[in-house]
Design a protein around this motif. Structure first.
Motif, mmCIF file in Angstrom:
data_model
loop_
_atom_site.group_PDB
_atom_site.id
_atom_site.type_symbol
_atom_site.label_atom_id
_atom_site.label_comp_id
_atom_site.label_asym_id
_atom_site.label_seq_id
_atom_site.Cartn_x
_atom_site.Cartn_y
_atom_site.Cartn_z
ATOM 1 N N SER A 93 3.572 6.561 -9.821
ATOM 2 C CA SER A 93 4.674 7.152 -9.062
ATOM 3 C C SER A 93 4.928 8.597 -9.475
ATOM 4 C CB SER A 93 5.947 6.326 -9.275
ATOM 5 O OG SER A 93 5.733 4.994 -8.867
ATOM 6 N N GLU A 99 7.562 5.815 -0.813
ATOM 7 C CA GLU A 99 7.747 4.478 -1.388
ATOM 8 C C GLU A 99 6.644 3.531 -0.938
ATOM 9 O OE1 GLU A 99 12.667 4.679 -1.446
ATOM 10 O OE2 GLU A 99 11.580 3.816 0.253
ATOM 11 N N VAL A 102 3.507 3.365 -3.098
ATOM 12 C CA VAL A 102 3.648 2.514 -4.285
ATOM 13 C C VAL A 102 3.564 1.048 -3.878
ATOM 14 C CG1 VAL A 102 5.135 1.909 -6.226
ATOM 15 C CG2 VAL A 102 5.049 4.276 -5.402
ATOM 16 N N SER A 126 13.694 4.190 -4.081
ATOM 17 C CA SER A 126 13.877 5.406 -4.858
ATOM 18 C C SER A 126 15.244 6.012 -4.593
ATOM 19 C CB SER A 126 12.788 6.425 -4.515
ATOM 20 O OG SER A 126 12.861 6.803 -3.142
ATOM 21 N N LEU A 148 13.123 5.214 -9.630
ATOM 22 C CA LEU A 148 12.431 4.312 -8.714
ATOM 23 C C LEU A 148 12.600 2.885 -9.209
ATOM 24 C CD1 LEU A 148 10.540 3.826 -6.286
ATOM 25 C CD2 LEU A 148 8.613 4.052 -7.867
ATOM 26 N N VAL A 169 10.636 9.003 -11.685
ATOM 27 C CA VAL A 169 9.385 9.444 -11.059
ATOM 28 C C VAL A 169 8.908 10.775 -11.631
ATOM 29 C CG1 VAL A 169 9.822 8.165 -8.938
ATOM 30 C CG2 VAL A 169 10.590 10.523 -9.107
#
Length: 331
Positions: A93, A99, A102, A126, A148, A169
């Protein structure tokens, strides 16, 4: 149909109860009542009342609360797969990513390690999205100084893990983020410490509330006597959910939390598997100091009760502040 009906009536006249879930298939419910009538007619004037109907879910659920050695082994594999995927996701990340990137990395890691499927839709939240408990849009672009929150678990051989971790992050917590994170971590570790046979899920939740209230008082977010804060539920804007749930073939697995009623919480015993997941959330409208607004932290591990205490199945994924910062700072 006639063969089934005849067999059912024959079985029913010799039975003293029926296990069946009403309301799922209304047409079959009506057929069942017709067969009840046939069975009553066959019995004649015996004075026999209608057979009591029991929902089988309660009994099937009870069979799933205490896990066997083989079940715990499968849960451990699911936990190991999930833990490695979480660590990889935290390292991956970076500001500027979305998002869903991830989320995709998590799913790839799960499947590549042999997981059959997701245990549940992954939460990759996040910034302020972490304050939304069941957020799953996973489409925000991550920014500098965002936290996150990742809540995701792999399912292996029909048993699922359930892990939540939070990371910066940018690689380093801001001071307000660190304060909230450490408060939640203190509560989570203390709840794990007290988890053992004879305790109940309610005991663990009440302990989490007590620790979190003390932490919020230290941060000057709440003030006043702890007992009064708890009695008035003044902590609820920041901690609106329970501290754990059963875990197994479903992420919120079946089984009763109370022996008879709400005043009799079930005692934990060896083989019970559940989550411990306290959290603190400070949304944009939260009545808290401005420096904490937009911060959401939840830390979740999977626990199995042992004869002496408990074992953390998900201990392979880091959760200490320095461990997480080290992991997130790696290229």
């Amino acid at each position: 149909e006639s063969i089934f009906d005849e067999a059912f009536v024959n079985a029913l006249v010799n039975a003293d109860r029926l296990y069946y879930r009403l309301g799922v298939h209304p047409e079959f419910d009506m057929r069942l009542f017709r067969l009840f009538h046939q069975a009553m007619r066959r019995l004649g004037r015996t004075g026999r009342p209608l057979w009591p109907i029991h929902d089988p879910n309660e009994f099937l659920g009870e069979m799933r609360v205490v896990k066997s050695k083989a079940e715990v082994e499968r849960l451990q594999i699911a936990a190991n797969i999930s833990a490695e995927a979480h660590a990889n996701a935290m390292q991956l990340s970076k500001p500027g990513m979305h998002e869903y990137e991830v989320e995709a990395a998590l799913f790839h890691a799960f499947r590549a390690a042999g997981a059959g499927r997701l245990g549940y839709p992954s939460i990759v939240a996040s910034g302020p999205n972490a304050c939304v408990l069941h957020y799953n849009q996973n489409d925000r672009r991550m920014q500098e100084k965002d936290l996150l929150l990742i809540d995701a678990g792999a399912e292996f051989d029909f048993y699922t893990a359930d892990i939540t971790r939070v990371c910066p992050v940018s690689g380093k917590f801001t001071e307000p983020q660190r304060e909230i994170y450490q408060a939640v971590l203190n509560a989570q570790k203390d709840c794990i410490r007290i988890a053992r046979p004879g305790k109940s899920m309610r005991d663990i939740h009440n302990h989490a509330v007590e620790v979190l209230v003390e932490e919020l008082k230290k941060l000057k977010i709440l003030k006043g006597p702890t007992k009064q804060i708890i009695a008035k539920e003044l902590y609820r804007p920041y901690y609106p959910h329970g501290t754990g749930h059963w875990l197994g073939m479903d992420v919120h697995d079946v089984g009763r939390y109370y022996s008879r009623d709400y005043d009799n919480p079930r005692k934990l015993e060896p083989g019970c598997v559940f989550t411990i997941e306290p959290g603190l959330y400070f949304g944009p409208d939260s009545p808290c100091p401005a420096k904490y607004k937009g911060i959401g932290v939840r830390i979740e591990d999977d626990i199995v009760i042992t004869n002496q205490g408990c074992k953390v199945l998900t201990s392979a994924v880091p959760k200490e502040v320095d461990e997480i910062e080290s992991l997130c700072s790696q290229p």
